[in-house]
Design a protein around this motif. Sequence first.
Motif, short mmCIF file in Angstrom:
data_model
loop_
_atom_site.label_atom_id
_atom_site.label_comp_id
_atom_site.label_asym_id
_atom_site.label_seq_id
_atom_site.Cartn_x
_atom_site.Cartn_y
_atom_site.Cartn_z
N UNK A 152 -8.18 7.35 -4.79
CA UNK A 152 -8.09 6.15 -5.61
C UNK A 152 -8.97 5.03 -5.05
N UNK A 153 -9.49 4.23 -5.96
CA UNK A 153 -10.26 3.04 -5.59
C UNK A 153 -9.41 1.81 -5.84
N UNK A 154 -9.54 0.83 -4.97
CA UNK A 154 -8.80 -0.41 -5.14
C UNK A 154 -9.75 -1.60 -5.14
N UNK A 155 -9.23 -2.75 -5.59
CA UNK A 155 -10.05 -3.94 -5.71
C UNK A 155 -9.60 -5.08 -4.79
N UNK A 156 -8.66 -4.79 -3.87
CA UNK A 156 -8.08 -5.91 -3.10
C UNK A 156 -8.25 -5.78 -1.59
N UNK A 157 -8.86 -4.65 -1.09
CA UNK A 157 -9.03 -4.48 0.35
C UNK A 157 -10.50 -4.30 0.70
N UNK A 158 -10.80 -4.28 2.03
CA UNK A 158 -12.19 -4.18 2.45
C UNK A 158 -12.77 -2.79 2.20
N UNK A 257 -3.98 16.95 -14.12
CA UNK A 257 -5.09 16.15 -13.62
C UNK A 257 -5.05 14.82 -14.36
N UNK A 258 -5.03 13.72 -13.61
CA UNK A 258 -4.94 12.41 -14.22
C UNK A 258 -6.08 11.50 -13.83
N UNK A 259 -6.57 10.74 -14.81
CA UNK A 259 -7.63 9.75 -14.59
C UNK A 259 -7.21 8.47 -15.30
N UNK A 260 -7.18 7.34 -14.56
CA UNK A 260 -6.73 6.11 -15.19
C UNK A 260 -7.12 4.87 -14.40
N UNK A 261 -6.69 3.74 -14.92
CA UNK A 261 -6.99 2.47 -14.27
C UNK A 261 -5.86 1.49 -14.51
N UNK A 262 -5.57 0.72 -13.47
CA UNK A 262 -4.61 -0.37 -13.57
C UNK A 262 -5.31 -1.66 -13.15
N UNK A 263 -4.56 -2.73 -13.08
CA UNK A 263 -5.15 -4.01 -12.69
C UNK A 263 -5.72 -3.96 -11.27
N UNK A 264 -5.13 -3.10 -10.41
CA UNK A 264 -5.52 -3.06 -9.01
C UNK A 264 -6.21 -1.75 -8.62
N UNK A 266 -8.15 2.19 -9.51
CA UNK A 266 -8.75 3.24 -10.31
C UNK A 266 -8.23 4.55 -9.75
N UNK A 267 -7.53 5.35 -10.61
CA UNK A 267 -6.80 6.51 -10.13
C UNK A 267 -7.44 7.81 -10.59
N UNK A 268 -7.64 8.74 -9.64
CA UNK A 268 -8.05 10.10 -9.94
C UNK A 268 -7.23 11.01 -9.04
N UNK A 269 -6.44 11.91 -9.63
CA UNK A 269 -5.60 12.75 -8.79
C UNK A 269 -5.00 13.92 -9.51
N UNK A 270 -4.42 14.81 -8.73
CA UNK A 270 -3.73 16.00 -9.22
C UNK A 270 -2.28 15.93 -8.76
N UNK A 271 -1.36 16.21 -9.68
CA UNK A 271 0.05 16.26 -9.28
C UNK A 271 0.70 17.54 -9.76
N UNK A 272 1.62 18.04 -8.96
CA UNK A 272 2.40 19.25 -9.26
C UNK A 272 3.85 18.87 -9.43
N UNK A 273 4.54 19.59 -10.30
CA UNK A 273 5.96 19.34 -10.50
C UNK A 273 6.74 20.65 -10.49
N UNK A 274 7.81 20.73 -9.69
CA UNK A 274 8.66 21.92 -9.65
C UNK A 274 9.95 21.61 -10.40
N UNK A 275 10.27 22.43 -11.38
CA UNK A 275 11.45 22.21 -12.23
C UNK A 275 12.74 22.59 -11.50
N UNK A 276 13.75 21.73 -11.63
CA UNK A 276 15.06 22.07 -11.04
C UNK A 276 16.17 21.58 -11.94
#
Length: 276
Positions: A152-158, A257-264, A266-276
């Motif tokens: 992820x990329x952010x806009x508030x740190x160095x 696979x998710x790609x998105x943006x918020x105020x702070x 820029x998100x690019x990532x993969x998430x897994x979910x195990x059903x229970x």
Amino acid sequence: MTKVRSLLTSFALFSLSSSLSLAATGGRLLTCRVPFDYDSAEVEQDFVAQCIKNLQLTSRDTLQVVASATPQGTRSYNEALSKKRAENLSKAFVARVPGLEVRAIAIGPIPKNGLLAQASAPETTTGTSGMTKEASAPGTGYWKVGPRLGRDRTFIEEKTSYFAPGVELSYVPTLANPNMYAEFSLLGNVYTFVDNTKMTSVHLAPMLGYIDPGSGMIAGLRGLGGLVSSNVTKSDLGDGGAELRIGKQTRQWTAFLGVGQTRILQRVGVDLGYRF
């Protein structure tokens, strides 16, 4: 087996049940049939496709297949024929709905009175032939949990780009429309650079999208709203945005696979979910 032609074809009978019993869900039963040619175990794929559509089968379902034969011929021959039909039908449904759990029962010849066993439970009772599905009541669903790995990329740190591992807990309701997919998630992430954690975040993330019941493929959009805490500026910042996701669902897992943006972020990532 005596080669006597009959206008009455033999049938295979199915039942579908959710993880809850019919009495518990208040569901209703749907019916469907798959006919065979006389003395044949060859499956007509058009009938399989139509039953998948009518019963709205998905990879999360459990299908019970009960196959039969006509009374003509010896009992042992007809028992073997109905077993082969049950096996072939099971393979045909799994090939079209990956992840579908199939339980096959072969009952041999149809009784001479023309009634066929009703496959609403492993113990059969005499009744009208057909394919049955237990429809789950709206509002039921399941939970899943799993990791997220992002860059992820952010806009508030160095440093503007961080490795962003996290964890995600989600509830997936059962919707009346089998082509609609929804989930409600709680996400937690940390943002690190050279083993030095710079930020942490928590987001609520409702999602709505489209799912193909046959393949389990999903596409949709989810909102993101939460809080980002900076270890550098020692401040907590409100955050909000959206994320486009594509993924796949099986009986036990989801992968996105998710790609998105918020105020702070820029998100690019993969998430897994195990059903229970």
